[in-house]
Scaffold this motif. Sequence first.
Motif, mmCIF file in Angstrom:
data_model
loop_
_atom_site.group_PDB
_atom_site.id
_atom_site.type_symbol
_atom_site.label_atom_id
_atom_site.label_comp_id
_atom_site.label_asym_id
_atom_site.label_seq_id
_atom_site.Cartn_x
_atom_site.Cartn_y
_atom_site.Cartn_z
ATOM 1 N N ARG A 1 0.820 -1.213 0.000
ATOM 2 C CA ARG A 1 0.000 0.000 0.000
ATOM 3 C C ARG A 1 0.859 1.270 0.000
ATOM 4 N NH1 ARG A 1 -5.073 -0.595 -0.049
ATOM 5 N NH2 ARG A 1 -5.580 1.423 0.839
ATOM 6 N N PRO B 1 -2.628 5.724 -1.663
ATOM 7 C CA PRO B 1 -3.587 4.616 -1.717
ATOM 8 C C PRO B 1 -5.038 5.040 -1.485
ATOM 9 C CG PRO B 1 -1.716 4.036 -0.344
ATOM 10 C CD PRO B 1 -1.570 5.479 -0.690
ATOM 11 N N SER B 2 -5.246 6.197 -0.903
ATOM 12 C CA SER B 2 -6.620 6.660 -0.668
ATOM 13 C C SER B 2 -7.286 7.164 -1.952
ATOM 14 C CB SER B 2 -6.620 7.770 0.382
ATOM 15 O OG SER B 2 -5.815 8.857 -0.055
ATOM 16 N N ASN B 3 -6.516 7.403 -2.991
ATOM 17 C CA ASN B 3 -7.061 7.871 -4.260
ATOM 18 C C ASN B 3 -7.793 6.721 -4.957
ATOM 19 O OD1 ASN B 3 -7.303 8.663 -7.067
ATOM 20 N ND2 ASN B 3 -5.859 10.308 -6.588
ATOM 21 N N TRP C 1 -5.748 4.596 -7.519
ATOM 22 C CA TRP C 1 -4.552 3.890 -7.072
ATOM 23 C C TRP C 1 -4.611 2.398 -7.409
ATOM 24 C CZ3 TRP C 1 -3.785 0.116 -3.253
ATOM 25 C CH2 TRP C 1 -2.462 -0.106 -2.894
#
Length: 105
Positions: A52, A61-63, A66
């Motif tokens: 991650r 990784p929050s996008n 991703w």
Amino acid sequence: EGEEPLPPWIRGERERKLAADEGSDLLFPVYLIGSALVAIAAVGSIFEFANRNPIFGVLPPSNFLWAPILLFFSITGFPSAGFLFFKAITAANKEAERQDKIDGY
């Protein structure tokens, strides 16, 4: 008895004739380097996904993009690397056959 080597001008004529008869293709090292780079990118994408980590330190990784980007690289990378490796071997064999024809074998 052994055959004498061809004079340079005859060898050059054969090379030009064979080059004109065959279509131009990329050199096999180009395919081989491409295959290695794509395989490394595919493996790296798997590790990035598993750990991650941000993509190139930019896309966290929050996008929402991703996971699709990493999965695209990892899923398409291995077949692409295999194809490029196959092209490298094919191009190397073709070049070896061309050189054999020039040498008279």
